[in-house]
Design a protein around this motif. Structure first.
Motif, mmCIF file in Angstrom:
data_model
loop_
_atom_site.group_PDB
_atom_site.id
_atom_site.type_symbol
_atom_site.label_atom_id
_atom_site.label_comp_id
_atom_site.label_asym_id
_atom_site.label_seq_id
_atom_site.Cartn_x
_atom_site.Cartn_y
_atom_site.Cartn_z
ATOM 1 N N VAL A 101 0.841 -1.208 0.000
ATOM 2 C CA VAL A 101 0.000 0.000 0.000
ATOM 3 C C VAL A 101 0.872 1.253 0.000
ATOM 4 N N ALA A 102 1.947 1.254 0.762
ATOM 5 C CA ALA A 102 2.820 2.426 0.862
ATOM 6 C C ALA A 102 3.495 2.741 -0.461
ATOM 7 N N ALA A 104 2.654 1.718 -3.447
ATOM 8 C CA ALA A 104 1.752 1.826 -4.600
ATOM 9 C C ALA A 104 0.810 3.020 -4.522
ATOM 10 N N TYR A 105 0.284 3.332 -3.347
ATOM 11 C CA TYR A 105 -0.827 4.268 -3.289
ATOM 12 C C TYR A 105 -0.631 5.439 -2.321
ATOM 13 N N LEU A 106 -0.522 5.153 -1.030
ATOM 14 C CA LEU A 106 -0.612 6.218 -0.027
ATOM 15 C C LEU A 106 0.717 6.874 0.297
ATOM 16 N N GLY A 107 1.835 6.228 0.003
ATOM 17 C CA GLY A 107 3.120 6.721 0.486
ATOM 18 C C GLY A 107 3.361 6.203 1.893
ATOM 19 N N ARG A 108 4.611 6.315 2.352
ATOM 20 C CA ARG A 108 4.974 5.703 3.629
ATOM 21 C C ARG A 108 4.318 6.394 4.819
ATOM 22 N N TYR A 109 4.292 7.738 4.790
ATOM 23 C CA TYR A 109 3.761 8.454 5.943
ATOM 24 C C TYR A 109 2.274 8.176 6.132
ATOM 25 N N TRP A 110 1.486 8.356 5.069
ATOM 26 C CA TRP A 110 0.041 8.195 5.221
ATOM 27 C C TRP A 110 -0.339 6.739 5.446
ATOM 28 N N THR A 111 0.421 5.813 4.876
ATOM 29 C CA THR A 111 0.174 4.400 5.191
ATOM 30 C C THR A 111 0.453 4.142 6.657
ATOM 31 N N PHE A 112 1.532 4.761 7.155
ATOM 32 C CA PHE A 112 1.860 4.587 8.570
ATOM 33 C C PHE A 112 0.775 5.197 9.452
ATOM 34 N N VAL A 113 0.315 6.401 9.102
ATOM 35 C CA VAL A 113 -0.713 7.058 9.922
ATOM 36 C C VAL A 113 -1.999 6.239 9.915
ATOM 37 N N HIS A 258 9.172 13.455 3.004
ATOM 38 C CA HIS A 258 8.342 12.373 2.494
ATOM 39 C C HIS A 258 8.756 12.007 1.076
ATOM 40 N N LYS A 259 8.524 10.753 0.714
ATOM 41 C CA LYS A 259 8.728 10.278 -0.651
ATOM 42 C C LYS A 259 7.370 9.938 -1.254
ATOM 43 N N LEU A 260 7.163 10.350 -2.507
ATOM 44 C CA LEU A 260 5.891 10.101 -3.164
ATOM 45 C C LEU A 260 5.780 8.635 -3.580
ATOM 46 N N PRO A 261 4.565 8.059 -3.519
ATOM 47 C CA PRO A 261 4.382 6.688 -4.015
ATOM 48 C C PRO A 261 4.599 6.641 -5.517
ATOM 49 N N GLN A 262 5.144 5.529 -5.989
ATOM 50 C CA GLN A 262 5.502 5.427 -7.405
ATOM 51 C C GLN A 262 4.866 4.225 -8.092
ATOM 52 N N GLY A 263 3.698 3.828 -7.618
ATOM 53 C CA GLY A 263 2.978 2.757 -8.286
ATOM 54 C C GLY A 263 3.204 1.410 -7.640
ATOM 55 N N SER A 264 2.294 0.496 -7.905
ATOM 56 C CA SER A 264 2.341 -0.837 -7.319
ATOM 57 C C SER A 264 3.573 -1.595 -7.774
ATOM 58 N N SER A 506 11.888 3.150 -5.800
ATOM 59 C CA SER A 506 10.429 3.185 -5.753
ATOM 60 C C SER A 506 9.836 2.044 -4.936
ATOM 61 N N MET A 507 10.687 1.167 -4.382
ATOM 62 C CA MET A 507 10.184 -0.018 -3.674
ATOM 63 C C MET A 507 10.875 -0.208 -2.332
ATOM 64 N N LYS A 508 11.233 0.885 -1.674
ATOM 65 C CA LYS A 508 11.963 0.772 -0.418
ATOM 66 C C LYS A 508 11.143 0.085 0.679
ATOM 67 N N SER A 509 9.844 0.382 0.748
ATOM 68 C CA SER A 509 9.016 -0.273 1.755
ATOM 69 C C SER A 509 8.948 -1.768 1.508
ATOM 70 N N LEU A 510 8.902 -2.153 0.236
ATOM 71 C CA LEU A 510 8.894 -3.575 -0.099
ATOM 72 C C LEU A 510 10.202 -4.227 0.328
#
Length: 600
Positions: A101-102, A104-113, A258-264, A506-510
């Motif tokens: 989700v982070a 692909a869509y929401l980014g790390r911060y908003w996914t975390f929140v 913040h880093k912007l999400p870059q797709g799934s 673009s896939m650091k959370s992954l």
């Protein structure tokens, strides 16, 4: 070092442009951020304090879980150990969803929140269920001493349901937060600013230092409360720590980059594989510059990275081959960009090495299960006083050793080795992981030797009753805890940094989630190995692990794990020799809003 500092000073003097970050960092509104206003260690302070409280809450339950399951819910040793590792495995597998989700869509911060809101509600419910389960008499079996020869009543379905319902509710709450919090911390440092880049190289060392500090509090203070005061207090304090952790993180919001999400990432990799398969008979041009790629301005305008083509894993390059009459549309299932292909390659290269992390994580799981049960059988008195060491508190020795080793590694070893190797990290990430694996093999060999001594002591004259306590000090177990702590200082920190660092931008959370997945799979692998060993050895008439450890052959089991760890080390060395590191991002465009083009 002096040259890097000169570059930093030049950046600061470029008419104000050097004051902006150059790695695509933005504020919550998508605007470029000033380096002096956001990020750095100031922002990381809130992030690491969050992790301190959160780890305190998690290990406040995990550290002493096997003791509660055996002594209060009256489960057998193997059943309790497997319940602990199965739960731990679930905890570390749920972050895969949050990472998806982070990125692909929401980014790390908003996914975390969003994850924190769910996590807080879910985990608070879980913690409250656990607190009720250990506090309300009707929700736990009556006290019983199996060492006195009594047959202890098993927990009822209701009692098990409430307790394990609380545990697995906590596990589900990890998904949105765990893969993103360390990644958010690393995002506070600009890869393209020399001074910040050096700080980022130390980030994961000090990140884990904070994690270990939270674990240290749990394995000392909270475990003592659980064993000597009440389980209600021992679970109540982590519940409060959990609420405090989220409040601390949110307080630092104005300071974060913040880093912007870059797709799934899953969809992106799926398109590459699909396109390559469709063009399996298409020849790849000798000049890789002929492969399909978008102009640098396309990436610059979207604050994304562009990656140059490589010849490795050449089959996937077919996905970027332009066929006559084919429409050059980005995001299609027949034609992909070079950047998409190279990012897929970067993840694919990590998968074999990820597989070699499963056995080490299974070995780590012994610290919170069988290591603790060994301590239960030994004399826990300190001196002639009445104080008794809680068995799970020996986990604090692992943590203390890790804290010392991480500090020495970062402040002494890295600077000394850096001068010889000219590597900013001193040694490579895979070398650091390899050192941890070697220490792990030594740890399990030493553990088998210590257990052999304990069993020899028990068989001579002192191991009379099932579950009986031997007149042998618990401190004979210190070598295995110290060695495991030293191994973890290399392996745990190196593992999380490696998968974060080598994942595409673009896939650091992954990438972070992959490292956590190793713990999840490793914990469940530990359950499978222990269950299989118990079943096979019991059939042969000499069970290695039974409820009475004084009549078991736990030393043989530890020796088996040492052999397994050694075989895994051999596989890791073979794979790491052929691994090609993702090159560090280099080169910066002159404009604030532009992104660098990244070498493969």
């Amino acid at each position: 070092m002096s040259q890097q500092l000169r570059v930093a000073m030049e950046d600061a003097g470029e008419g104000g442009r050097g004051e902006y970050t150059k790695d695509g960092s933005v504020d919550l509104h998508g605007n470029p951020v000033l380096r002096s206003k956001r990020g750095g260690w100031t922002a990381c302070t809130f992030i690491v304090v969050y992790e301190l409280f959160e780890r305190m809450a998690y290990y406040g339950v995990a550290a002493n879980l096997v003791v509660y399951l055996t002594e209060r819910l009256h489960q057998g040793t193997v059943q309790a150990a497997n319940n602990v590792t199965n739960w731990s495995g679930t905890v570390f597998l749920t972050p895969l969803l949050g990472a998806f989700v982070a990125d692909a869509y929401l980014g790390r911060y908003w996914t975390f929140v969003a994850g924190s809101a769910v996590y807080l509600m879910v985990r608070m419910d879980g913690m409250l269920l656990l607190t009720l389960a250990v506090s309300v008499p009707a929700l736990k079996p009556p006290p019983c001493d199996p060492g006195a020869g009594a047959t202890c009543p098993r927990a009822s379905a209701l009692q098990l349901g409430v307790y394990f319902g609380g545990l697995y509710t906590i596990a589900l709450g990890h998904g949105g937060t765990k893969p993103n919090i360390s990644t958010i911390g690393a995002d506070q440092f600009d890869e393209f600013h020399p001074a910040e880049r050096l700080r980022k190289l130390s980030f994961f060392n000090w990140w884990m230092f904070t994690v270990f500090t939270g674990i240290l509090f749990s394995t000392t203070v909270l475990v003592y409360l659980q064993d000597n005061v009440s389980w209600s207090w021992g679970y109540g304090v982590p519940t409060l720590a959990l609420a405090a952790s989220v409040a601390v993180f949110l307080a630092g919001t104005p300071l974060y980059r913040h880093k912007l999400p870059q797709g799934s990432p899953v969809t992106k990799m799926g398109r590459v594989v699909c396109a390559a398969l469709r063009k399996c008979r298409v020849a790849v041009p000798g000049d890789l510059s002929e492969l399909h790629e978008l102009e640098p301005d396309h990436y610059a305008s979207r604050k994304r990275f562009r990656v140059n083509p490589t010849s490795s894993m050449g089959f996937l390059n077919r996905a970027a081959v332009k066929v006559a009459g084919e429409e050059e549309v980005s995001g299609g299932w027949t034609l992909c960009t070079v950047t998409e292909v190279e990012e897929t390659k970067q993840i694919a290269r990590l998968v074999p090495l990820l597989a070699t992390m499963f056995v080490p994580c299974a070995v780590m799981a012994q610290v919170g299960t069988l290591f603790v049960k060994q301590g239960v059988t030994l004399d826990r008195r300190v001196g002639r006083g009445s104080f008794r060491v809680p068995p799970a508190s020996l986990g604090a020795v692992v943590t203390l050793t890790m804290l010392v080793c991480v500090a020495v590694y970062d402040r002494a070893l890295v600077p000394a080795v850096r001068r010889r190797t000219e590597n900013p990290r001193g040694i490579t990430l895979l070398q650091r992981i390899g050192a941890g694996l070697v220490l792990q093999v030594a740890t399990m060999a030493a553990t088998a030797a210590v257990e052999s001594r304990r069993l020899s002591f028990a068989s001579r004259s002192h191991g009379a009753t099932a579950g009986g306590e031997l007149p042998l000090t618990i401190f004979v177990l210190l070598p295995q805890f110290v060695l495991m702590g030293a191994a973890d200082a290399f392996l745990v920190v190196g593992q999380i940094e490696f998968f974060y660092d080598q994942a595409p931008e673009s896939m650091k959370s992954l990438g972070t989630a992959m490292s956590l997945t190793a713990y999840g799979v490793g914990s469940m692998l530990s359950s499978a190995i222990l269950a299989a060993v118990e079943r096979v050895t019991a059939r042969r008439g000499t069970p290695w692990v039974t409820d009475d450890l004084n009549a078991s052959h736990l030393d043989w089991y530890y020796a088996f794990l040492a052999v397994l760890a050694a075989a895994n080390l051999g596989a890791f060395v073979a794979l790491s020799r052929g691994y090609s590191y993702r090159a560090e991002a280099i080169g910066v465009t002159a404009r604030v809003h532009s992104e660098p083009v990244v070498a493969p």
